[in-house]
Design an enzyme around this catalytic site. Structure first.
Site, PDB file in Angstrom:
ATOM      1  N   ASP A 180       0.883  -1.156   0.000  1.00  0.00           N
ATOM      2  CA  ASP A 180       0.000   0.000   0.000  1.00  0.00           C
ATOM      3  C   ASP A 180       0.928   1.216   0.000  1.00  0.00           C
ATOM      4  O   ASP A 180       2.131   1.088   0.241  1.00  0.00           O
ATOM      5  CB  ASP A 180      -0.887  -0.027   1.251  1.00  0.00           C
ATOM      6  N   ASP A 216      -0.149   5.034   1.015  1.00  0.00           N
ATOM      7  CA  ASP A 216      -0.412   6.002   2.086  1.00  0.00           C
ATOM      8  C   ASP A 216      -0.247   5.362   3.460  1.00  0.00           C
ATOM      9  O   ASP A 216      -0.912   4.380   3.760  1.00  0.00           O
ATOM     10  CB  ASP A 216      -1.832   6.567   1.970  1.00  0.00           C
TER      11      ASP A 216
END
Length: 223
Positions: free
Chosen positions: A13, A15
């Protein structure tokens, strides 16, 4: 859980895992919520973590009891306005904004011939990787516009393995949000949760912050 020796790829991922661009997302969503007359809370901010743009807008509207107040065209206009605001906030992003230890971890993966892909819900992720000077380490990226379902659906992590030509069980997914951990687990990959272990209690492996994420620590946790 599979053995560490079976792992061939890592799916990230963006963020809150590689860089804290989530603070820019939160600021832009907060400003839009204020404009729409929806009260911004920490709980609402947490619900939006790892969630795509239109789904995030719908969560904000639902939170304010305004889910039926806007047409689809109006929603698209507001989501675009938020994104433009987010991009302007991102302009100062550099490699100094990479979270502690993550550049070294990604370099270590590359040096040890692990395949690396990105499974971010953000359509802006290529711009962010470029600003962070990390794009050269990524073998592939999932294009979120090609997905039918957002996190917590496992589709993005299933695709994250496919773009590396690996089986899900050969991959580790790294996440900082509950919806992301559910997505990794649903794809039958080993999940690494970065953050509060009480919140990310469904993760196979937990680290409280990014500086603890190393190949040695993951191997120790798996074996």
């Amino acid at each position: 859980m599979v053995k560490f020796e079976q792992i061939k790829g890592f799916i990230f991922d963006l963020d809150g895992v590689i860089a804290n661009t989530s603070v820019f997302h939160a600021k832009a969503w907060h400003q839009l919520a204020d404009k729409l007359g929806v009260t911004w809370t920490e709980d609402l901010a947490n619900q939006l973590k790892g969630v795509g743009r239109m789904d995030s807008l719908n969560l904000i509207l639902k939170s304010g009891g305004k889910e039926n107040d806007y047409t689809e065209d109006e929603k698209i206009k507001y989501a675009t306005e938020k994104n433009d605001n987010y991009l302007s906030l991102l302009k100062g992003l550099t490699d100094k904004d990479i979270l502690p230890g993550m550049k070294e971890f990604i370099e270590d993966l590359s040096a040890n011939n692990y395949l690396i892909s990105l499974a971010s819900s953000s359509k802006n992720s290529p711009k962010v990787l470029e600003a962070l000077d990390l794009e050269k380490y990524f073998d592939a990226r999932v294009d979120p516009s090609t997905l039918k379902n957002g996190k917590p659906d496992p589709e993005i992590y299933v695709r994250g393995a496919e773009v590396l030509n690996l089986r899900p069980e050969e991959c580790i997914g790294l996440e900082d949000a509950v919806s992301g951990i559910k997505s990794v687990n649903g794809a039958h990959e080993t999940s690494v949760g970065i953050g509060d272990p009480e919140i990310l209690n469904e993760a196979d492996i937990n680290f409280t912050d990014t500086s603890q994420v190393t190949l040695a620590n993951i191997k120790k946790a798996m074996n």
